[in-house]
Design a protein around this motif. Structure first.
Motif, short mmCIF file in Angstrom:
data_model
loop_
_atom_site.label_atom_id
_atom_site.label_comp_id
_atom_site.label_asym_id
_atom_site.label_seq_id
_atom_site.Cartn_x
_atom_site.Cartn_y
_atom_site.Cartn_z
N GLU A 46 -19.38 27.03 48.32
CA GLU A 46 -18.32 27.33 47.48
C GLU A 46 -17.50 28.49 47.56
OE1 GLU A 46 -19.23 26.39 43.46
OE2 GLU A 46 -20.89 28.05 43.22
N GLY A 47 -16.19 28.56 47.45
CA GLY A 47 -15.84 29.98 47.35
C GLY A 47 -15.94 30.52 45.91
N VAL A 48 -16.03 31.93 46.25
CA VAL A 48 -16.50 32.66 45.10
C VAL A 48 -15.21 33.50 44.56
CG1 VAL A 48 -17.81 34.35 43.77
CG2 VAL A 48 -18.68 32.67 45.20
N ALA A 49 -14.87 34.35 45.52
CA ALA A 49 -13.56 35.31 45.47
C ALA A 49 -13.14 35.56 46.82
CB ALA A 49 -14.08 36.36 44.91
N SER A 50 -11.57 35.68 46.38
CA SER A 50 -10.94 36.13 47.92
C SER A 50 -9.93 37.44 47.66
CB SER A 50 -10.06 34.92 48.31
OG SER A 50 -9.18 34.55 47.19
N ILE A 51 -9.52 37.73 48.80
CA ILE A 51 -8.70 38.82 48.63
C ILE A 51 -7.67 38.76 49.85
CG2 ILE A 51 -10.27 40.34 49.92
CD1 ILE A 51 -8.99 42.74 47.98
N ALA A 52 -6.39 38.97 49.56
CA ALA A 52 -5.34 38.91 50.64
C ALA A 52 -5.30 40.07 51.23
CB ALA A 52 -4.10 38.14 50.06
N SER A 53 -4.61 40.14 52.60
CA SER A 53 -4.11 41.24 53.20
C SER A 53 -3.45 42.35 52.15
CB SER A 53 -3.43 41.10 54.68
OG SER A 53 -2.35 40.26 54.34
N GLY A 54 -2.47 41.87 51.34
CA GLY A 54 -1.84 42.45 50.49
C GLY A 54 -2.56 43.00 49.47
N GLY A 55 -3.70 42.61 49.07
CA GLY A 55 -4.45 42.85 47.99
C GLY A 55 -4.50 41.71 46.76
N GLY A 56 -3.76 40.83 46.69
CA GLY A 56 -3.98 40.04 45.85
C GLY A 56 -5.18 39.01 45.84
N THR A 57 -5.70 39.02 44.64
CA THR A 57 -7.21 38.32 44.66
C THR A 57 -7.28 36.94 43.74
OG1 THR A 57 -7.72 39.47 42.45
CG2 THR A 57 -8.06 40.60 44.55
N GLY A 58 -8.25 36.14 44.08
CA GLY A 58 -8.47 35.06 43.36
C GLY A 58 -9.92 34.70 43.38
N TYR A 59 -10.22 33.99 42.16
CA TYR A 59 -11.66 34.02 41.93
C TYR A 59 -11.85 32.45 41.25
CZ TYR A 59 -11.83 38.72 41.36
OH TYR A 59 -11.53 40.34 41.81
N ALA A 60 -13.05 31.85 41.52
CA ALA A 60 -13.53 30.85 41.04
C ALA A 60 -13.71 31.07 39.42
CB ALA A 60 -14.92 30.21 41.58
N ASP A 61 -13.47 29.78 38.99
CA ASP A 61 -13.29 29.84 37.32
C ASP A 61 -14.74 30.22 36.71
OD1 ASP A 61 -11.29 26.90 36.81
OD2 ASP A 61 -10.71 29.01 37.00
N SER A 62 -15.84 29.82 37.59
CA SER A 62 -17.23 30.29 36.97
C SER A 62 -17.58 31.81 37.27
CB SER A 62 -18.19 29.52 38.01
OG SER A 62 -18.03 29.76 39.55
N VAL A 63 -16.62 32.55 37.94
CA VAL A 63 -17.09 33.85 37.92
C VAL A 63 -16.06 34.86 37.41
CG1 VAL A 63 -18.33 33.51 40.19
CG2 VAL A 63 -16.20 34.25 40.17
N LYS A 64 -14.85 34.29 36.72
CA LYS A 64 -13.73 35.10 36.55
C LYS A 64 -14.40 35.93 35.34
CE LYS A 64 -9.73 32.34 37.61
NZ LYS A 64 -8.72 31.52 37.11
N GLY A 65 -13.99 37.33 35.39
CA GLY A 65 -14.35 38.23 34.34
C GLY A 65 -15.62 38.87 34.50
N ARG A 66 -16.43 38.11 35.62
CA ARG A 66 -17.58 38.80 35.92
C ARG A 66 -17.79 39.66 37.23
NH1 ARG A 66 -22.04 35.56 36.12
NH2 ARG A 66 -20.73 33.71 36.86
N PHE A 67 -17.19 38.80 38.23
CA PHE A 67 -17.18 39.13 39.61
C PHE A 67 -15.93 40.12 40.03
CE2 PHE A 67 -20.39 36.17 41.48
CZ PHE A 67 -21.20 36.43 40.56
N THR A 68 -16.14 41.08 40.83
CA THR A 68 -14.82 41.74 41.28
C THR A 68 -14.89 41.86 42.75
OG1 THR A 68 -14.59 43.13 39.10
CG2 THR A 68 -13.30 43.72 41.09
N ILE A 69 -13.88 41.43 43.41
CA ILE A 69 -13.78 41.56 44.98
C ILE A 69 -12.98 42.50 45.34
CG2 ILE A 69 -11.81 39.84 45.30
CD1 ILE A 69 -13.16 39.26 47.92
#
Length: 125
Positions: A46-69
């Motif tokens: 499962e996907g946990v966190a992602s980061i685009a070339s421009g710096g935008g980030t995305g997180y799975a709901d289960s880790v939001k607020g706890r994980f930082t990419i």
């Protein structure tokens, strides 16, 4: 070709923190989006966190607020800072990269072409 090597996994107690690293080498100029995935025994990756070339980030709901990419382009390294770890975070964690570009990266396995070998994270209660 692109090579990805993860490090930083280990065993921690619930509430603890870990920082995973992913060293990138090879044809790094072909990479746009990057992500972290995890796979627990008997479960799908499962996907946990992602980061685009421009710096935008995305997180799975289960880790939001706890994980930082984050990424350090000068060091060709991707990071995942994991705080307030829970036993359900126990899994093998994989780094992923690919040539496709989006605003926030993607949490879909099919978005990425290159994968590391993984690093184990174990959280005890």
């Amino acid at each position: 070709q692109v090579q990805l090597v993860e490090s930083g996994g280990g065993s921690v107690q619930a509430g603890g923190s870990l920082r995973l690293s992913c060293a990138v080498s090879g044809n790094i100029y072909s990479i746009r989006d990057m992500g972290w995935f995890r796979q627990a025994p008997g479960k799908e990756r499962e996907g946990v966190a992602s980061i685009a070339s421009g710096g935008g980030t995305g997180y799975a709901d289960s880790v939001k607020g706890r994980f930082t990419i984050s990424k350090d382009s000068a060091k060709n390294t991707l990071y995942l800072l994991m705080n307030s770890l829970k036993p359900e975070d126990t899994a093998m964690y994989y780094c992923a990269a690919g040539p496709r570009s989006s605003g926030f990266g993607a949490l879909s396995r099919n978005w990425y072409d290159y994968w590391g070998q993984g690093t184990q994270v174990t959280v005890s209660s």
